[in-house]
Design a protein around this motif. Sequence first.
Motif, PDB file in Angstrom:
ATOM      1  N   ALA A  40      42.408  33.322  46.083  1.00  0.00           N
ATOM      2  CA  ALA A  40      43.821  32.501  45.890  1.00  0.00           C
ATOM      3  C   ALA A  40      45.037  33.742  46.326  1.00  0.00           C
ATOM      4  N   ALA A  41      45.976  32.975  46.259  1.00  0.00           N
ATOM      5  CA  ALA A  41      47.240  33.776  46.785  1.00  0.00           C
ATOM      6  C   ALA A  41      47.203  35.045  45.875  1.00  0.00           C
ATOM      7  N   ALA A  42      47.831  36.278  46.440  1.00  0.00           N
ATOM      8  CA  ALA A  42      47.907  37.454  45.654  1.00  0.00           C
ATOM      9  C   ALA A  42      48.759  37.086  44.526  1.00  0.00           C
ATOM     10  N   ALA A  43      49.873  36.493  44.300  1.00  0.00           N
ATOM     11  CA  ALA A  43      50.669  35.906  43.399  1.00  0.00           C
ATOM     12  C   ALA A  43      50.236  35.276  42.243  1.00  0.00           C
ATOM     13  N   GLN A  44      48.712  34.884  42.435  1.00  0.00           N
ATOM     14  CA  GLN A  44      48.108  34.052  41.286  1.00  0.00           C
ATOM     15  C   GLN A  44      46.995  35.036  40.577  1.00  0.00           C
ATOM     16  N   PRO A  45      46.840  34.751  39.079  1.00  0.00           N
ATOM     17  CA  PRO A  45      45.895  35.377  38.359  1.00  0.00           C
ATOM     18  C   PRO A  45      44.651  35.767  39.065  1.00  0.00           C
ATOM     19  N   ARG A  46      44.075  36.771  38.655  1.00  0.00           N
ATOM     20  CA  ARG A  46      42.739  37.284  39.440  1.00  0.00           C
ATOM     21  C   ARG A  46      41.797  36.221  39.271  1.00  0.00           C
ATOM     22  N   ASN A  47      41.719  35.107  38.207  1.00  0.00           N
ATOM     23  CA  ASN A  47      40.388  34.376  38.034  1.00  0.00           C
ATOM     24  C   ASN A  47      40.902  32.919  38.756  1.00  0.00           C
ATOM     25  N   HIS A  48      41.604  33.128  39.586  1.00  0.00           N
ATOM     26  CA  HIS A  48      41.908  31.788  40.248  1.00  0.00           C
ATOM     27  C   HIS A  48      41.419  31.848  41.844  1.00  0.00           C
ATOM     28  N   ALA A  49      41.006  30.752  42.263  1.00  0.00           N
ATOM     29  CA  ALA A  49      40.684  30.707  43.677  1.00  0.00           C
ATOM     30  C   ALA A  49      41.198  29.337  44.166  1.00  0.00           C
ATOM     31  N   THR A  50      40.883  29.102  45.672  1.00  0.00           N
ATOM     32  CA  THR A  50      41.419  27.809  46.026  1.00  0.00           C
ATOM     33  C   THR A  50      39.841  27.163  46.506  1.00  0.00           C
ATOM     34  N   MET A  51      39.875  25.842  45.871  1.00  0.00           N
ATOM     35  CA  MET A  51      38.804  24.945  46.328  1.00  0.00           C
ATOM     36  C   MET A  51      39.039  24.029  47.086  1.00  0.00           C
ATOM     37  N   ILE A  52      38.467  23.622  48.165  1.00  0.00           N
ATOM     38  CA  ILE A  52      38.579  22.732  49.170  1.00  0.00           C
ATOM     39  C   ILE A  52      37.827  21.444  48.940  1.00  0.00           C
ATOM     40  N   LEU A  53      38.565  20.230  48.600  1.00  0.00           N
ATOM     41  CA  LEU A  53      37.856  19.094  48.424  1.00  0.00           C
ATOM     42  C   LEU A  53      38.152  17.944  49.449  1.00  0.00           C
ATOM     43  N   ASN A  54      36.835  17.432  49.740  1.00  0.00           N
ATOM     44  CA  ASN A  54      37.046  15.920  50.467  1.00  0.00           C
ATOM     45  C   ASN A  54      37.012  14.816  49.411  1.00  0.00           C
ATOM     46  N   PHE A  55      38.123  13.928  49.553  1.00  0.00           N
ATOM     47  CA  PHE A  55      37.977  12.657  48.886  1.00  0.00           C
ATOM     48  C   PHE A  55      37.517  11.403  49.583  1.00  0.00           C
ATOM     49  N   THR A  56      36.488  10.672  49.505  1.00  0.00           N
ATOM     50  CA  THR A  56      36.052   9.975  50.335  1.00  0.00           C
ATOM     51  C   THR A  56      36.515   8.569  49.477  1.00  0.00           C
ATOM     52  N   ASN A  57      37.238   7.671  50.225  1.00  0.00           N
ATOM     53  CA  ASN A  57      37.513   6.343  49.683  1.00  0.00           C
ATOM     54  C   ASN A  57      36.593   5.285  50.389  1.00  0.00           C
ATOM     55  N   GLU A  58      35.650   4.490  49.502  1.00  0.00           N
ATOM     56  CA  GLU A  58      34.732   3.657  50.053  1.00  0.00           C
ATOM     57  C   GLU A  58      35.262   2.301  49.975  1.00  0.00           C
ATOM     58  N   ASN A  59      36.526   2.157  49.316  1.00  0.00           N
ATOM     59  CA  ASN A  59      37.195   0.949  49.034  1.00  0.00           C
ATOM     60  C   ASN A  59      37.864   0.310  50.180  1.00  0.00           C
ATOM     61  N   VAL A  60      37.941  -0.990  50.305  1.00  0.00           N
ATOM     62  CA  VAL A  60      38.694  -1.518  51.315  1.00  0.00           C
ATOM     63  C   VAL A  60      40.351  -1.585  50.967  1.00  0.00           C
ATOM     64  N   ILE A  61      40.875  -1.141  50.198  1.00  0.00           N
ATOM     65  CA  ILE A  61      42.229  -0.747  49.665  1.00  0.00           C
ATOM     66  C   ILE A  61      42.533   0.785  49.753  1.00  0.00           C
ATOM     67  N   ALA A  62      43.987   0.756  49.922  1.00  0.00           N
ATOM     68  CA  ALA A  62      44.219   2.449  49.967  1.00  0.00           C
ATOM     69  C   ALA A  62      44.647   2.670  48.366  1.00  0.00           C
ATOM     70  N   ILE A  63      44.295   3.950  48.168  1.00  0.00           N
ATOM     71  CA  ILE A  63      44.420   4.250  46.709  1.00  0.00           C
ATOM     72  C   ILE A  63      45.359   5.413  46.600  1.00  0.00           C
ATOM     73  N   ALA A  64      46.263   5.474  45.553  1.00  0.00           N
ATOM     74  CA  ALA A  64      47.064   6.603  45.257  1.00  0.00           C
ATOM     75  C   ALA A  64      46.760   6.926  44.095  1.00  0.00           C
ATOM     76  N   PHE A  65      46.446   8.336  43.770  1.00  0.00           N
ATOM     77  CA  PHE A  65      46.127   8.851  42.224  1.00  0.00           C
ATOM     78  C   PHE A  65      47.409  10.031  42.027  1.00  0.00           C
ATOM     79  N   SER A  66      47.716   9.997  40.747  1.00  0.00           N
ATOM     80  CA  SER A  66      49.156  10.790  40.449  1.00  0.00           C
ATOM     81  C   SER A  66      48.388  12.080  40.035  1.00  0.00           C
ATOM     82  N   SER A  67      47.088  12.196  39.425  1.00  0.00           N
ATOM     83  CA  SER A  67      46.826  13.521  39.065  1.00  0.00           C
ATOM     84  C   SER A  67      45.235  13.540  39.200  1.00  0.00           C
ATOM     85  N   ALA A  68      44.712  14.823  39.123  1.00  0.00           N
ATOM     86  CA  ALA A  68      43.297  14.882  38.983  1.00  0.00           C
ATOM     87  C   ALA A  68      42.864  15.846  38.026  1.00  0.00           C
ATOM     88  N   THR A  69      41.950  15.912  37.494  1.00  0.00           N
ATOM     89  CA  THR A  69      40.903  17.103  36.940  1.00  0.00           C
ATOM     90  C   THR A  69      39.508  17.321  37.555  1.00  0.00           C
TER      91      THR A  69
END
Length: 159
Positions: A40-69
């Motif tokens: 993580a960036a130096a300004a973030q707490p010590r137990n933080h890191a950046t996770m790189i995710l791939n989101f694969t949409n197998e639907n035939v329509i576009a999707i917009a998500f407002s948030s995720a956990t």
Amino acid sequence: MKLTSHLVLLLLGGCVFLSGCSTPPKVSDVIVTATGFRPAAAAQPRNHATMILNFTNENVIAIAFSSATHALYINGSYAGKAVSDIAIGLPPLATQTYEVTVVLENSAVVQQALAGPDQPMASYRLESVLQYSDGEDKYHLKAGGSGRVDVSGLEAAAR
């Protein structure tokens, strides 16, 4: 003839009335996979890191998500959680890459993976909940993925 015209008008009126009561298209088949981690960036707490995710949409329509956990498991044990309020837009039948901040809540799991015989590779599993809305209605889609990933980018957060 008069009865037929009344019946036709009644049917047309019913069709117009019922056309407003449609259900939203069903959203499913979204896969979320981890492709890597970095400190993580130096300004973030010590137990933080950046996770790189791939989101694969197998639907035939576009999707917009407002948030995720995302709950992160490494070698079968819970390691931490990422919560994101950043909007995620997925085109139909496509994959998009997003970065989220993961908070390690069990650094011993990462330390064991980094000391293991397969290091820096480890098995992972993501359990994701993606939020989206259709008008006033809000929906939750459970998604996730699993595989093997290089966990060396979590080393600083696991100290």
